[in-house]
Design a protein around this motif. Sequence first.
Motif, PDB file in Angstrom:
ATOM      1  N   TYR A 113       0.838  -1.202   0.000  1.00 17.30           N
ATOM      2  CA  TYR A 113       0.000   0.000   0.000  1.00 17.30           C
ATOM      3  C   TYR A 113       0.877   1.259   0.000  1.00 17.30           C
ATOM      4  N   ILE A 114       1.883   1.272   0.863  1.00 22.50           N
ATOM      5  CA  ILE A 114       2.801   2.414   0.908  1.00 22.50           C
ATOM      6  C   ILE A 114       3.513   2.559  -0.433  1.00 22.50           C
ATOM      7  N   ASN A 115       3.955   1.442  -1.000  1.00 20.67           N
ATOM      8  CA  ASN A 115       4.654   1.441  -2.281  1.00 20.67           C
ATOM      9  C   ASN A 115       3.804   2.067  -3.382  1.00 20.67           C
ATOM     10  N   CYS A 116       2.510   1.730  -3.410  1.00 18.95           N
ATOM     11  CA  CYS A 116       1.630   2.199  -4.491  1.00 18.95           C
ATOM     12  C   CYS A 116       1.067   3.593  -4.249  1.00 18.95           C
ATOM     13  N   MET A 117       0.823   3.936  -2.997  1.00 17.30           N
ATOM     14  CA  MET A 117       0.116   5.180  -2.694  1.00 17.30           C
ATOM     15  C   MET A 117       1.033   6.296  -2.178  1.00 17.30           C
ATOM     16  N   ASP A 118       2.085   5.929  -1.434  1.00 19.56           N
ATOM     17  CA  ASP A 118       2.958   6.957  -0.864  1.00 19.56           C
ATOM     18  C   ASP A 118       4.381   6.414  -0.744  1.00 19.56           C
ATOM     19  N   PRO A 119       5.106   6.295  -1.865  1.00 18.51           N
ATOM     20  CA  PRO A 119       6.457   5.723  -1.828  1.00 18.51           C
ATOM     21  C   PRO A 119       7.412   6.472  -0.899  1.00 18.51           C
ATOM     22  N   ASN A 120       7.148   7.750  -0.657  1.00 17.48           N
ATOM     23  CA  ASN A 120       8.026   8.498   0.247  1.00 17.48           C
ATOM     24  C   ASN A 120       8.024   7.931   1.656  1.00 17.48           C
ATOM     25  N   ALA A 186     -12.542   1.695 -14.477  1.00 16.88           N
ATOM     26  CA  ALA A 186     -13.054   2.982 -13.993  1.00 16.88           C
ATOM     27  C   ALA A 186     -12.905   3.118 -12.498  1.00 16.88           C
ATOM     28  N   PHE A 187     -12.852   1.978 -11.797  1.00 15.61           N
ATOM     29  CA  PHE A 187     -12.738   2.008 -10.333  1.00 15.61           C
ATOM     30  C   PHE A 187     -11.372   1.571  -9.833  1.00 15.61           C
ATOM     31  N   LYS A 188     -10.418   1.363 -10.758  1.00 12.96           N
ATOM     32  CA  LYS A 188      -9.085   0.968 -10.333  1.00 12.96           C
ATOM     33  C   LYS A 188      -8.451   2.098  -9.521  1.00 12.96           C
ATOM     34  N   PRO A 189      -7.734   1.805  -8.416  1.00  9.76           N
ATOM     35  CA  PRO A 189      -7.117   2.856  -7.598  1.00  9.76           C
ATOM     36  C   PRO A 189      -6.030   3.610  -8.361  1.00  9.76           C
ATOM     37  N   GLY A 190      -5.882   4.873  -8.067  1.00  8.78           N
ATOM     38  CA  GLY A 190      -4.865   5.690  -8.726  1.00  8.78           C
ATOM     39  C   GLY A 190      -3.499   5.442  -8.128  1.00  8.78           C
ATOM     40  N   LYS A 191      -2.855   4.350  -8.534  1.00  9.45           N
ATOM     41  CA  LYS A 191      -1.564   3.971  -7.971  1.00  9.45           C
ATOM     42  C   LYS A 191      -0.440   4.802  -8.576  1.00  9.45           C
ATOM     43  N   MET A 192       0.565   5.064  -7.763  1.00  5.39           N
ATOM     44  CA  MET A 192       1.736   5.805  -8.216  1.00  5.39           C
ATOM     45  C   MET A 192       2.596   4.901  -9.090  1.00  5.39           C
ATOM     46  N   THR A 193       2.855   5.311 -10.320  1.00  2.00           N
ATOM     47  CA  THR A 193       3.744   4.542 -11.194  1.00  2.00           C
ATOM     48  C   THR A 193       5.176   4.993 -10.946  1.00  2.00           C
ATOM     49  N   ILE A 194       6.110   4.192 -11.375  1.00  2.00           N
ATOM     50  CA  ILE A 194       7.516   4.549 -11.144  1.00  2.00           C
ATOM     51  C   ILE A 194       7.923   5.762 -11.969  1.00  2.00           C
ATOM     52  N   LEU A 195       7.329   5.923 -13.171  1.00  2.00           N
ATOM     53  CA  LEU A 195       7.640   7.109 -13.979  1.00  2.00           C
ATOM     54  C   LEU A 195       7.089   8.374 -13.332  1.00  2.00           C
ATOM     55  N   ALA A 196       5.867   8.255 -12.770  1.00  2.00           N
ATOM     56  CA  ALA A 196       5.276   9.413 -12.091  1.00  2.00           C
ATOM     57  C   ALA A 196       6.089   9.760 -10.844  1.00  2.00           C
ATOM     58  N   TYR A 197       6.567   8.743 -10.141  1.00  2.00           N
ATOM     59  CA  TYR A 197       7.360   8.995  -8.934  1.00  2.00           C
ATOM     60  C   TYR A 197       8.710   9.616  -9.296  1.00  2.00           C
ATOM     61  N   GLN A 198       9.280   9.196 -10.414  1.00  2.00           N
ATOM     62  CA  GLN A 198      10.564   9.758 -10.838  1.00  2.00           C
ATOM     63  C   GLN A 198      10.430  11.252 -11.144  1.00  2.00           C
ATOM     64  N   GLY A 237       6.429  -7.288 -10.918  1.00  3.80           N
ATOM     65  CA  GLY A 237       5.101  -6.796 -11.222  1.00  3.80           C
ATOM     66  C   GLY A 237       5.010  -5.291 -11.065  1.00  3.80           C
ATOM     67  N   ALA A 238       4.032  -4.685 -11.728  1.00  6.44           N
ATOM     68  CA  ALA A 238       3.890  -3.231 -11.686  1.00  6.44           C
ATOM     69  C   ALA A 238       3.634  -2.726 -10.267  1.00  6.44           C
ATOM     70  N   HIS A 239       2.935  -3.532  -9.462  1.00  6.00           N
ATOM     71  CA  HIS A 239       2.612  -3.089  -8.108  1.00  6.00           C
ATOM     72  C   HIS A 239       3.807  -3.218  -7.151  1.00  6.00           C
ATOM     73  N   MET A 240       4.934  -3.779  -7.645  1.00  9.26           N
ATOM     74  CA  MET A 240       6.097  -4.007  -6.788  1.00  9.26           C
ATOM     75  C   MET A 240       7.334  -3.242  -7.238  1.00  9.26           C
ATOM     76  N   ILE A 241       7.265  -2.560  -8.363  1.00 12.52           N
ATOM     77  CA  ILE A 241       8.491  -2.061  -8.979  1.00 12.52           C
ATOM     78  C   ILE A 241       9.163  -0.952  -8.160  1.00 12.52           C
ATOM     79  N   ILE A 242       8.385  -0.022  -7.600  1.00 11.74           N
ATOM     80  CA  ILE A 242       9.009   1.042  -6.805  1.00 11.74           C
ATOM     81  C   ILE A 242       9.661   0.439  -5.563  1.00 11.74           C
TER      82      ILE A 242
END
Length: 557
Positions: A113-120, A186-198, A237-242
């Motif tokens: 959850y931290i990885n996807c929503m708040d990597p900081n 349409a209901f998928k959570p807005g997860k932080m991608t690694i490109l967006a985090y970069q 996986g995409a949910h684990m990359i960060i």
Amino acid sequence: MECSFKCQLCLYKFRRLFDYKKHIFSGVHHQKLKDLFPNDTFQNVAKGVPHIIFADPEKKNCLKHPIVGLSALSLCFSPESRISFYLCHICGEKSLPSDVLRHFFSMDHYSNYINCMDPNAMSFSWIPSKKMKETELKNRVKEEASMDLQMLHLPDRLMEKLKSSTYSEVMLTLGENEKLLKLIQAFKPGKMTILAYQKDSNRKHPLLGMQHLVECVCVGADEKKHYLCTLCGLTVGAHMIIKHVLSFDHIFWYFKVWHPSTLLSKECYSLYNPSFESMMLDLAKQTEKIHGKNDLKQVSLEPAEFKSVNFKSYTEALTTLEYIKKCSLKPAIKPGEKLEYHAVKNESAPASEPSELRAYYPRCKLLCQDCGLTLKNISQYLNHLSNPRHREMLWKLFEEGIEGYEKKAHFFLHLHLYVMECFKKKQPAIGTTLIVSCITTEVDAEPFYICFACQECVCQSLIEPHLNSRKHVVHTLLFENPWRLPFGWENLQDDQTLKAKAWEEEMEARPKEVVLKVLDMPWSVFYRLSPPTFGKVLEGLEQQHKVLKNEVPPCQT
């Protein structure tokens, strides 16, 4: 926590479960079911929605930990068959209703959850093999005030097919229905991608080795992503990359190929704490200045190509991708110089008084190595030496004549005096757990000390200088926790800095008590070992090795 309910088919939100239950009887909902699943019939809807633990007032009041990521959870159910299961879109996991709380309160779910929503909020250079303390991890997340559980009403036939499938298989099957797929997305959570985090201006952590990442995206289905890390030789996986890029495993391999010799062997870093994180951050920032920003490689694949890649195998996936793209996906590597750790002033500055580090009031106990018995103080140990059981144990261990047990010879243990003087000054005594005092009580003879950290035998008159020596301080740190040694310690002139690190280790490892190890032996054995050397003692006490090394901790290097 307030829980609302969203119908993933009709895109309606309901504040109460009662209202959602009314909704599934409505004509609007039934028409949507017919549009999405024209070949299925829907009967016995009156059986209704399965029990939802997140909506149970009694259960909610008993929950001890914060609930996070509920909005990324889909409850799939069929009123006809009463089959139901949950899909966690953060972790990519499928859970039965009986297991969903176990999953939600697991360390993996919180860290994902931290990885996807708040990597900081992630720990930089976290050590995968060393689980973060549960309370520390759960304190990093806050329970959301309002969350929406996604409700996915599916046909009985489809639920029967999916009940034994994995998360990936469920999502693949649901994705075959294009209309349904659009509604789910349409209901998928807005997860932080690694490109967006970069690109995030508020990004806290450095991202090393981005040039070693290969992002594989399916054309027309951006949510279908998978990553290869050519540095670590893994598919991720995409949910684990960060989380992977911030892990010590990934960062270790980065320094190993780009700045060899910067880090010690991987086994030396066994503990994670703020000092370790600070060290890794400093090194990471140094290499960022040297190499600048690096971007990952993006590979777009047609649906058939994406499906042909076996992402379960790194070697097969890389071979297939390089064949499709007709080029190498591995970057060229030019190793640079060894980097040195620049410690923060308040972290590495020598402490003039150890009491400034922390109040330190431990007890000093003694361990009879012969009997394996711990005594509360020196007086109890002296009394123990006259105990017939101690004499029997000596005979059993050494099988040699033992004289003079009616009248003990006097002996003086300078190590004990030194430790007690340190405690009066609120100072730890460094490395005493790695020292065994060797005595004989048959004649008046000065004890000698075996230091397993330095692999030396030390006479009584030199034990205090030995304990205060730079060599003993360094060898103790290398033996117990080598990561505490600052980089460049070989050339560090300030011994007090090293001693402060050793004090920290002693205070953390032995905050309440220090146990001095004492081995009593017959005079005949003691005499044969004189003058003692480390090798001579180990050889002479070969039959008593287990007793000699009792409670001596294993070396960490």
